[in-house]
Every structure is written in C-alpha cells, then in structure tokens.
Design an enzyme around this catalytic site. Structure first.
Site, mmCIF file in Angstrom:
data_model
loop_
_atom_site.group_PDB
_atom_site.id
_atom_site.type_symbol
_atom_site.label_atom_id
_atom_site.label_comp_id
_atom_site.label_asym_id
_atom_site.label_seq_id
_atom_site.Cartn_x
_atom_site.Cartn_y
_atom_site.Cartn_z
ATOM 1 N N GLU A 178 0.831 -1.210 0.000
ATOM 2 C CA GLU A 178 0.000 0.000 0.000
ATOM 3 C C GLU A 178 0.862 1.255 0.000
ATOM 4 O OE1 GLU A 178 -3.208 2.517 -0.093
ATOM 5 O OE2 GLU A 178 -3.195 0.370 -0.442
ATOM 6 N N ASN B 64 5.768 9.806 -11.325
ATOM 7 C CA ASN B 64 6.872 9.584 -10.386
ATOM 8 C C ASN B 64 7.995 8.785 -11.064
ATOM 9 O OD1 ASN B 64 8.542 9.194 -8.198
ATOM 10 N ND2 ASN B 64 6.912 8.508 -6.823
ATOM 11 N N TYR C 90 11.782 0.861 -9.526
ATOM 12 C CA TYR C 90 11.042 -0.398 -9.559
ATOM 13 C C TYR C 90 11.425 -1.244 -10.778
ATOM 14 C CZ TYR C 90 8.084 1.832 -6.021
ATOM 15 O OH TYR C 90 7.613 2.461 -4.898
#
Length: 160
Positions: free
Chosen positions: A84, A125, A132
């Site tokens: 989250e 972003n 990532y």
C-alpha cells in the site's frame, strides 16, 4: 551501520502518521490524509487488523516504512502481497533503504506462498518507476484502477 527492518508496533503509530503525511506531501495529496495516530493504531494494530507495517532503521533512526496486506488471485488460486505504501525520507534515499524494504516484503511474500507482489505508482513519479523497473518489476498497463469513496461509496452501499 547496517539497515534493519522490523515489524512496526503500536509505539510507531505517530511515526507512521508522520511518514504518511510526508508521502502525501510528496504525492501532492496532503489534503487527502484524514487519519490521525489513533486511527493508525486502531487500523494497523488491532487484533483483527488486515494490514501490517514495517519500519526501516539505521542505528535506531527511522528512515522509512512500508504498509502491506495480503490479497487473493483467483487466477492463481493463491494469495498475493499488496504494498500500500513505501516511503523513505529524502535524506535516506539512495542508501538502500527502499530496496531493503522491498526485499524484505518479497521474502514475506515468498514465505507465505504468494504468487504476486504488487503495488501502484503515480505515472509522473519517474524516479520511483525507474527504481522499480531496475528491480525487475513490470507495469500492468492493461489495467485501470477504479475507486469508490465518500458519497459514491455510500450511495452504492445504500442502493436497494
């Protein structure tokens, strides 16, 4: 000093709220934070809490946090782990804290037999997206997230 990752405790509720607020400011959504430390305590540390949190520290100083929960994939017939929130303070970025949190979460997912480890990232972003992708994560571009909140959520719940 090495990084340490530990489960968050009730004593971390105010720290987690501080990190949530800092993350919301970074994501240009500070006005959307509606909780307080008591809300964090009640939602993350109650006996029936469905989410968990981790704290990343170096030499006892908190550098960041992650909040996660288990979801389920009908197609895999297995649980998944959903991240989250992941946040590392600006001064600790580039020190390995974010990677350490993700690695720890991947270990949790593997140890629980999860078939997936997923999260969302804002499309603007770019530093996070590059980070990532450097770890091997792939965007799921064919999916669009929908959300019901507030009056719309209540209206659907109350429909006859």
């Amino acid at each position: 000093m090495p990084l340490t990752i530990r489960p968050a405790t009730r004593a971390d509720a105010a720290l987690i709220l501080r990190f949530i607020t800092e993350l919301a400011i970074y994501e240009r959504a500070e006005h959307e934070v509606k909780t307080d430390a008591a809300g964090i305590d009640a939602s993350l540390f109650a006996d029936d809490a469905s989410a968990s949190a981790l704290i990343c520290e170096r030499d006892g100083q908190p550098l960041g946090y992650a909040v996660y929960f288990f979801n389920y994939s009908t197609w895999l017939g297995r649980n998944g782990l959903y991240l989250e929130d992941l946040y590392v303070t600006p001064e600790a970025r580039g020190t390995g804290a974010g990677k350490a949190l993700l690695k720890h979460l991947a270990q949790i997912a593997v140890s629980h037999g999860c078939g997936r480890f997923e999260w969302s990232v804002l499309d603007w972003n770019e530093p996070a997206i590059q980070f990532y992708e450097s770890l091997g994560a792939k965007p799921q571009e064919e999916w669009t997230t929908y959300r019901l909140t507030g009056a719309a959520l209540n209206a659907l719940a109350e429909q006859p």
